[in-house]
Every structure is written in C-alpha cells, then in structure tokens.
Scaffold this motif. Sequence first.
Motif, PDB file in Angstrom:
ATOM      1  N   TYR A 437     -15.070 -10.807  24.623  1.00  0.00           N
ATOM      2  CA  TYR A 437     -15.707 -11.947  23.969  1.00  0.00           C
ATOM      3  C   TYR A 437     -14.719 -13.088  23.761  1.00  0.00           C
ATOM      4  N   ARG A 438     -15.230 -14.292  23.996  1.00  0.00           N
ATOM      5  CA  ARG A 438     -14.519 -15.512  23.601  1.00  0.00           C
ATOM      6  C   ARG A 438     -15.301 -16.169  22.478  1.00  0.00           C
ATOM      7  N   THR A 439     -14.562 -16.714  21.530  1.00  0.00           N
ATOM      8  CA  THR A 439     -15.225 -17.383  20.406  1.00  0.00           C
ATOM      9  C   THR A 439     -15.344 -18.880  20.674  1.00  0.00           C
ATOM     10  N   GLN A 440     -15.783 -19.617  19.669  1.00  0.00           N
ATOM     11  CA  GLN A 440     -16.163 -21.014  19.862  1.00  0.00           C
ATOM     12  C   GLN A 440     -14.996 -21.928  20.220  1.00  0.00           C
ATOM     13  N   THR A 441     -13.770 -21.480  20.011  1.00  0.00           N
ATOM     14  CA  THR A 441     -12.605 -22.310  20.319  1.00  0.00           C
ATOM     15  C   THR A 441     -11.452 -21.416  20.720  1.00  0.00           C
ATOM     16  N   HIS A 442     -10.575 -21.948  21.579  1.00  0.00           N
ATOM     17  CA  HIS A 442      -9.356 -21.189  21.894  1.00  0.00           C
ATOM     18  C   HIS A 442      -8.281 -21.416  20.833  1.00  0.00           C
ATOM     19  N   GLU A 443      -8.539 -22.305  19.879  1.00  0.00           N
ATOM     20  CA  GLU A 443      -7.585 -22.572  18.793  1.00  0.00           C
ATOM     21  C   GLU A 443      -7.793 -21.569  17.657  1.00  0.00           C
ATOM     22  N   VAL A 444      -7.766 -20.289  17.985  1.00  0.00           N
ATOM     23  CA  VAL A 444      -8.120 -19.285  16.984  1.00  0.00           C
ATOM     24  C   VAL A 444      -7.018 -19.070  15.950  1.00  0.00           C
ATOM     25  N   THR A 445      -5.773 -19.375  16.297  1.00  0.00           N
ATOM     26  CA  THR A 445      -4.706 -19.278  15.289  1.00  0.00           C
ATOM     27  C   THR A 445      -5.003 -20.217  14.127  1.00  0.00           C
ATOM     28  N   GLY A 466     -15.568 -15.110   5.133  1.00  0.00           N
ATOM     29  CA  GLY A 466     -14.963 -16.158   5.945  1.00  0.00           C
ATOM     30  C   GLY A 466     -15.204 -15.949   7.430  1.00  0.00           C
ATOM     31  N   ILE A 467     -15.074 -14.714   7.898  1.00  0.00           N
ATOM     32  CA  ILE A 467     -15.329 -14.411   9.308  1.00  0.00           C
ATOM     33  C   ILE A 467     -16.776 -14.719   9.670  1.00  0.00           C
ATOM     34  N   GLU A 468     -17.695 -14.318   8.812  1.00  0.00           N
ATOM     35  CA  GLU A 468     -19.114 -14.558   9.063  1.00  0.00           C
ATOM     36  C   GLU A 468     -19.411 -16.045   9.223  1.00  0.00           C
ATOM     37  N   ALA A 469     -18.728 -16.854   8.423  1.00  0.00           N
ATOM     38  CA  ALA A 469     -18.998 -18.295   8.438  1.00  0.00           C
ATOM     39  C   ALA A 469     -18.228 -19.040   9.527  1.00  0.00           C
ATOM     40  N   MET A 470     -17.030 -18.554   9.876  1.00  0.00           N
ATOM     41  CA  MET A 470     -16.119 -19.368  10.682  1.00  0.00           C
ATOM     42  C   MET A 470     -15.942 -18.905  12.121  1.00  0.00           C
ATOM     43  N   VAL A 471     -16.333 -17.685  12.463  1.00  0.00           N
ATOM     44  CA  VAL A 471     -16.090 -17.172  13.820  1.00  0.00           C
ATOM     45  C   VAL A 471     -17.422 -16.930  14.519  1.00  0.00           C
ATOM     46  N   HIS A 472     -17.593 -17.520  15.691  1.00  0.00           N
ATOM     47  CA  HIS A 472     -18.858 -17.462  16.409  1.00  0.00           C
ATOM     48  C   HIS A 472     -18.596 -17.146  17.889  1.00  0.00           C
ATOM     49  N   VAL A 473     -19.211 -16.103  18.396  1.00  0.00           N
ATOM     50  CA  VAL A 473     -19.037 -15.731  19.803  1.00  0.00           C
ATOM     51  C   VAL A 473     -19.702 -16.770  20.688  1.00  0.00           C
TER      52      VAL A 473
END
Length: 519
Positions: A437-445, A466-473
């Motif tokens: 899976y890749r998320t919505q941005t490659h700027e995950v750091t 925070g994960i629920e709100a901020m990380v999206h596949v």
Amino acid sequence: MSEPLILTFDLGTQSMRALLVNAKGTILQKTQKAFDTPYYSRQPGWAEQKPEFYWECLCETSRTLKEKAGSLWQDIIAVTSATIRDTCLCLDKNHNPLRDIILWLDDRKAENLPPVPLLTGMIFGLAGMKDGVALQRRISHCNWIAMNEPEIWNKTDKYVLISTWLNYKFCGNLADSTASVIGHVPFDFKNCTWLKAGDMKRAIWEMNEDKFFDLVEPGTILGNITAKTSEETGIAAGLPYVVSGSDKGCETLGLSCLSEDKAALSFGTTATVQLATQRYIEPQLFMPAYPAVVPGYYNPEIEIYRGYWLLSWFKQEFAAKEVAEAASKGISAEQLLNERLQEIPPGCEGLVMQPYFTPGVNMPFAKGAIIGFSDVHTRIHIYRSIIEGINFALMEGLRGMEKRGKIKVSRIYVAGGGSQSAEICRITASQFGLPVYRTQTHEVTGIGAAMAAFVAKGIFSSYNEGIEAMVHVKDEFLPDQKVHSVYEEIYGEIFEKIFDKLSPLYAKLGTGKIPSGEN
C-alpha cells in the motif's frame, strides 16, 4: 484560525523539507531545498558537514514556506522536526560545535582502541559477538574522535545527535526524544535511557556520563520558539516546540504501522523494514529494537545500509545512455529506467544481487555480489536485479523478525523515493507475496512527526485516532502469486545461500591480507 496546522521540518541526507500539515494529513504547503553538496570528504569514505549548513538551510526553507503560505502561517499551533539518524557532533560548555558533523554514512574506522576488560571480552567471545563488537567499536565516531582528536574530545561537554542540536536551536533546551537517540552511543534501547555504568556494553564506547544529554519522551513539548529563532526563521516566537522521533520512526508512524500485522518498508538511501510492537523484540541477536515515536512501542528494524543508493550508483556508473535519453524526452532517468523494468522477467533470467555493500554488526565482513551472469544480460537486467536483491534482503529481515517475535505480517506499507514507482511497488508485492500500500503522500515522515505534535497539543486523544484521521491509502498493489512462487524458489534456493557460501571470501578480503580497495 481556519484549522490548526503543524509546521514540520524533515532533515534528510540529501535535502531539507518544511511542511504545513493539517489534522487530516493533508500537506497544504511544502518547500524543499536540495543540498548541492550533502557532505564533504577530507579523506575517501569520510562524510562531514558544517553544523551551520543545516541550520541555515532550515531557516531558508522556513522563510520560503512562510512566503508561500500567506495567511496559513497564522494557523500554526506547534513546530516539530524529524532528522537523519546516527549523525553526531561535539558541543562545548556553551553548546557551540567544536568540530564539523560526522554523518551516518561516514565509514572511517577507529584504530588502536584500548582493549575491553578481559572478562567482558570473554563474554562477548562466548556469545559469538567478538567480531561484531570489534566492528561496533571501530565504527563508533565518538571513539574515532577520542583516539584521533583528543583535544576536541577533552573539550567536548556534550556529544549529541543532529536532532538534539536542532532542538536546542529551536527552543534553547539541549535535550532529545528517546525515539531520536539512534546511533553509535551508549543507549539502553529497551529501557529508553542511557546505559548504566556497570553495563558491559559500555565498554564499546570511549564515552562517559558527563557527555550524555537529557532525554524526554517523544511527544513532549520541549519548550517554545525563541526570539532569536523567530528572527532567523520567521516562525512566531513562543510557539510550542514538540520533539517527535527519527526520520524512519516518524515514517513508520506516518504509514499507519502501529500493529504487528503491518510492516513498513522504506525505499530510501538506506532501505529498511520496520515493525511496531509493544514488545521488545530484537530484530537479530544482540541488535536493539528502537524506541518508537509512540511511547510504549518499539520499532524492530532490519537495515540495508546502501539501499536505494544503489540505484543512484547504477545510474552514475552504468546508465549514461538512459540519462541522455531521459533528458531528451524531458523526464527523469529514474522514470525511464523504471519503465524499462517491465522488459525484464522476474528473476532477471538467473541474475541475483546480494546488496550488502556495507558491513553490519552481524555481518562484519559483508560485501556486495551479483551472480549468474550470462550473455543474455543487459544493463537493465542489472538494474532490476538490484531492486529484487534489496527486496530479497528485506524479505530475509522481515521473516527473521517474524520468527523471533512469533509475528505474522499480512500487509506492507511503502515510503521513500523508490516507492514512487508503481512498477517497483508491483515487484515488491509479488516478491513478498503480500499486498503493498501507498498512502496519500510520499512525505510520510512529515505526517508521522506532525501527528506527534497534534497528539501533544490535544487535537487527538491517541495515536490511533491520529492515524485514523491523517493516514489514507491511495494505491493498492496485489501480488501475482505465480510470480511470487518464482521469487520464492530463487529466494530459498539461491539468495539465502549466497552469503554463507561467499562469507569466507569476504572475510579474507576484510582481514586486509588481500587488497580490497577499502581504507
């Protein structure tokens, strides 16, 4: 205020980034400054940089971002940063640098070190760690400074990481998050504190307690932006400054990996596979699991030191034709090379790469190798074999951690420059036999670091929220199980056996009796 934002700085080996991140995980504004000269080398294999260089780049990116952000700049509620690991400097009593920074990829070796106590040496020997400990002692930069620059070492009041020094520059407090203390220093990774004086592992480092800096829990508000820093960066004085963790730790969090069924792969200069677990699981015998950004969690990790640096090496040494062709088409050389990966079948028609270009504690004499050449192979075969070789090494690392921790990973999340290639993601899914899976941005750091600041400010009550709100596949890559079976055969019948077969030769090269071209 329209919505609360976190100003996040991400210091990498090759560039400095500044991001404005909201609580939905959206990067509203970003600026990046690539380093024309990431480091300089006074001798082959050395890598140093002036401390002021990083701070000046940070100030520049901050001012540029402020100009781009406009009214959004007023919505910042906290500042945080994540940095490269194992990059250290010596500070005097006034917290001023005494010498230039030694970067993580510097491969100088300390020689003529005092012997470890006899009993300690015997214990290391009985544990099978004699060579590994000897390598640790040689590659610890504090030991090199103590042996080669004793006048600097004697003046050193605190020996700190680059993250520690940036924390001080931001808010005036010389302290660091336990999730940032990842390097060759006497740190107790399990208990998140400095090693006690009686711990036998202290014999590895020529470093006493007086040079230790203060430690705090990740997510701590360490202080407030100082007036001087405000003047230099354009950030409002008095804003809270939150410590998060290392770049890799923030990346793992920013990929949503906070359960044992997920693994985070980082396709950066160094390639890594990390897990997140509330149990302290050594990824390999005598190798520590790192404290995670989320308190109470650990990130066991296997690291392939040269990782996707190998693709840069390949491009520079072998891909002049593709570089020129890409320039004529107005695309990057990486894009062209990644498109050509589809020309080569899985397994590269018998070409197998072992990517251990840099030794590690458990492989003190490791070398890289490519085996199986025949007259059918081209440069693109080599290119694909590098990608497959890195993945094979990460597979080996992941399976070892699964076995040690009795864990079963079912999903893989990817980040880093290599993850931007859909073809590399497809290859990865089929090699591992797992969905990628890749998320919505490659700027995950930046996402992970910002999440720590949002939790610190009470915007989220927990990291799971925070994960629920901020990380999206965004993208899913499913494995081709027929292709996976090909890779499984290569992995089990060839790759796993290469190192054991070649290690006696590597050892001979590593003793110095046979010239190896190394310093």
